[in-house]
Motif scaffolding. Structure first.
Motif, PDB file in Angstrom:
ATOM      1  N   CYS A  37       0.811  -1.233   0.000  1.00 18.18           N
ATOM      2  CA  CYS A  37       0.000   0.000   0.000  1.00 18.18           C
ATOM      3  C   CYS A  37       0.834   1.268   0.000  1.00 18.18           C
ATOM      4  CB  CYS A  37      -0.943   0.005   1.196  1.00 18.18           C
ATOM      5  SG  CYS A  37      -0.120   0.210   2.803  1.00 18.18           S
ATOM      6  N   GLY A  38       2.136   1.177   0.305  1.00 22.31           N
ATOM      7  CA  GLY A  38       2.980   2.365   0.319  1.00 22.31           C
ATOM      8  C   GLY A  38       2.501   3.402   1.314  1.00 22.31           C
ATOM      9  N   THR A  39       2.384   4.645   0.886  1.00 19.73           N
ATOM     10  CA  THR A  39       1.984   5.732   1.783  1.00 19.73           C
ATOM     11  C   THR A  39       0.467   5.843   1.930  1.00 19.73           C
ATOM     12  OG1 THR A  39       2.019   7.370  -0.010  1.00 19.73           O
ATOM     13  CG2 THR A  39       4.068   7.039   1.223  1.00 19.73           C
ATOM     14  N   GLY A  40      -0.271   4.894   1.375  1.00 19.33           N
ATOM     15  CA  GLY A  40      -1.710   4.818   1.630  1.00 19.33           C
ATOM     16  C   GLY A  40      -2.591   5.704   0.774  1.00 19.33           C
ATOM     17  N   ILE A  41      -2.058   6.272  -0.298  1.00 24.18           N
ATOM     18  CA  ILE A  41      -2.852   7.193  -1.117  1.00 24.18           C
ATOM     19  C   ILE A  41      -4.041   6.482  -1.754  1.00 24.18           C
ATOM     20  CG2 ILE A  41      -2.841   8.753  -3.091  1.00 24.18           C
ATOM     21  CD1 ILE A  41       0.114   9.268  -2.584  1.00 24.18           C
ATOM     22  N   LEU A  42      -3.797   5.326  -2.367  1.00 25.44           N
ATOM     23  CA  LEU A  42      -4.889   4.612  -3.037  1.00 25.44           C
ATOM     24  C   LEU A  42      -5.893   4.081  -2.022  1.00 25.44           C
ATOM     25  CD1 LEU A  42      -6.203   3.510  -5.570  1.00 25.44           C
ATOM     26  CD2 LEU A  42      -4.752   1.476  -5.347  1.00 25.44           C
ATOM     27  N   ALA A  43      -5.424   3.531  -0.918  1.00 31.01           N
ATOM     28  CA  ALA A  43      -6.335   3.019   0.113  1.00 31.01           C
ATOM     29  C   ALA A  43      -7.226   4.134   0.641  1.00 31.01           C
ATOM     30  CB  ALA A  43      -5.540   2.385   1.246  1.00 31.01           C
ATOM     31  N   LEU A  44      -6.660   5.319   0.789  1.00 31.66           N
ATOM     32  CA  LEU A  44      -7.439   6.469   1.247  1.00 31.66           C
ATOM     33  C   LEU A  44      -8.521   6.826   0.224  1.00 31.66           C
ATOM     34  CD1 LEU A  44      -7.695   8.693   3.439  1.00 31.66           C
ATOM     35  CD2 LEU A  44      -6.131  10.068   2.065  1.00 31.66           C
ATOM     36  N   GLU A  45      -8.148   6.837  -1.043  1.00 30.79           N
ATOM     37  CA  GLU A  45      -9.113   7.166  -2.089  1.00 30.79           C
ATOM     38  C   GLU A  45     -10.226   6.125  -2.171  1.00 30.79           C
ATOM     39  OE1 GLU A  45      -9.267  10.016  -3.881  1.00 30.79           O
ATOM     40  OE2 GLU A  45      -7.682  10.598  -2.498  1.00 30.79           O
ATOM     41  N   LEU A  46      -9.863   4.853  -2.053  1.00 29.15           N
ATOM     42  CA  LEU A  46     -10.862   3.793  -2.111  1.00 29.15           C
ATOM     43  C   LEU A  46     -11.788   3.844  -0.898  1.00 29.15           C
ATOM     44  CD1 LEU A  46      -8.693   0.838  -3.452  1.00 29.15           C
ATOM     45  CD2 LEU A  46     -10.564   1.987  -4.655  1.00 29.15           C
ATOM     46  N   THR A  47     -11.234   4.180   0.270  1.00 33.12           N
ATOM     47  CA  THR A  47     -12.061   4.321   1.470  1.00 33.12           C
ATOM     48  C   THR A  47     -13.029   5.484   1.318  1.00 33.12           C
ATOM     49  OG1 THR A  47     -10.280   3.414   2.843  1.00 33.12           O
ATOM     50  CG2 THR A  47     -12.024   4.608   3.974  1.00 33.12           C
ATOM     51  N   LYS A  48     -12.550   6.599   0.774  1.00 29.42           N
ATOM     52  CA  LYS A  48     -13.431   7.739   0.513  1.00 29.42           C
ATOM     53  C   LYS A  48     -14.580   7.356  -0.408  1.00 29.42           C
ATOM     54  CE  LYS A  48     -10.062  11.557   0.836  1.00 29.42           C
ATOM     55  NZ  LYS A  48      -9.353  12.585   0.032  1.00 29.42           N
ATOM     56  N   ALA A  49     -14.294   6.468  -1.365  1.00 33.98           N
ATOM     57  CA  ALA A  49     -15.299   6.045  -2.337  1.00 33.98           C
ATOM     58  C   ALA A  49     -16.257   5.003  -1.767  1.00 33.98           C
ATOM     59  CB  ALA A  49     -14.614   5.486  -3.577  1.00 33.98           C
TER      60      ALA A  49
END
Length: 244
Positions: free
Chosen positions: A45-57
Motif C-alpha cells: 500500500c505504500g503511503t496509503g494514497i490509493l487506500a485512502l481514495e478507495l475508502t473515501k469512495a
C-alpha cells in the motif's frame, strides 16, 4: 536526522515521483471487478494514497506493507484526513495470519520488487488461499518493454528544499532494472545532506505470470494493458484480473 523529519522529506519526494493521475485509474479499475460492500486487501500500500481514495469512495479496505516507514506515512495521512482503515505491517509472501477477503489488489508495480518467479508464485498461492470463493486478485506489473525503456532513464528535479536525482541502469538479470535515487536535503543551516537508495525491480513474460497464476489455482485470468487497453508489444504496464 529525526525519523519524523525523514518521513516528511521522503513523502514529498515519493509523492513527487508518483503520477497522481494514476490513483483514480487504479480505483476505477478496481471498481470494475469489486463492489463497495466487499472486503478488500491492498498489498504494497505504500503511503496509503490509493487506500485512502478507495475508502473515501466507500470501499472496505485493509492496507498492508512490509515497510514500517511507509505505514507511518500512511498513518499520518489518516490523521490529516480523518479517514481510518486498518494498516498491517506484513510480508506479502506470508499472509497466513490474516482473515479472508473478497478481493486482493496489488498495484504500482509492487510485485516487481519481488525478484524470482518462485517468490511471485508463492505470493499468488498465498493470495489464492486468502480469497473467498469467487474472489478476485487484481494486480499490475511493468511489461518487459517498459523495463527496457527504463534503461539509462534519468530524471532530476527539486521540491521544497529537496533535490533528487533518479537514474536507472540494467539489473543483474534479464528483464530487471535498478533505480538509483539520490536526495540532497536542505538542513536548517542551509547546507545539504545527501542520502541514497537503490530500488531493484524484476518482471517476467506474460506466459510466466499466467503459468504462475494457474499453478496457484486461479481458473479465470483476464489480461489487459495500460488501464483497459489491449496488450501489444509496446504496452508499458500489464494488468491481471484473476478469479478464484
Amino acid at each position: 536526522m529525526d525519523r519524523t523529519v525523514k518521513y516528511n522529506w521522503f513523502a514529498k519526494v515519493y509523492d513527487e515521483l508518483m503520477d497522481d493521475s494514476l490513483y483514480p485509474k487504479w480505483a476505477e479499475y478496481t471498481s470494475q471487478y469489486l463492489n463497495k460492500d466487499q472486503h478488500i486487501l491492498e498489498l504494497g500500500c505504500g503511503t496509503g494514497i490509493l487506500a485512502l481514495e478507495l475508502t473515501k469512495a466507500g470501499f472496505d479496505i485493509t492496507a498492508l506493507d512490509l515497510s514500517s516507514d511507509m505505514l507511518s506515512l500512511a498513518y499520518d495521512r489518516q490523521l490529516e484526513s480523518g479517514i481510518k482503515f486498518p494498516l498491517v505491517e506484513m510480508d506479502m509472501r506470508n499472509l497466513s495470519e490474516l482473515e479472508s477477503f473478497d478481493g486482493i489488489i496489488c498495484y504500482s508495480d509492487a510485485l516487481c520488487y519481488i525478484e524470482t518467479e518462485e517468490e511471485k508464485g508463492r505470493i499468488f498461492s498465498e493470495v489464492y488461499e486468502k480469497l473467498n470463493q469467487d474472489g478476485v486478485f487484481l494486480f499490475d506489473v511493468h511489461s518487459t518493454y517498459q523495463i527496457k525503456e527504463f534503461d539509462q532513464f534519468s530524471y532530476h528535479d527539486e521540491v521544497d528544499g529537496i533535490v533528487f536525482l533518479w537514474d536507472s541502469y540494467p539489473g543483474n538479470k534479464d528483464d530487471s532494472i535498478e533505480h538509483q535515487l539520490t536526495f540532497f536535503v536542505e538542513k536548517e543551516n542551509g547546507q545539504y545532506e545527501r542520502f541514497e537508495e537503490i530500488h531493484k525491480e524484476w518482471t517476467h513474460s506474460l506466459d510466466m505470470y499466467t503459468e504462475l497464476l494457474k499453478k496457484a489455482g486461479f481458473k479465470t485470468i483476464e489480461i489487459t494493458a495500460d488501464f483497459g487497453q489491449k496488450v501489444n508489444n509496446k504496452s508499458k504496464r500489464w494488468f491481471f484480473a484473476a478469479k478464484k
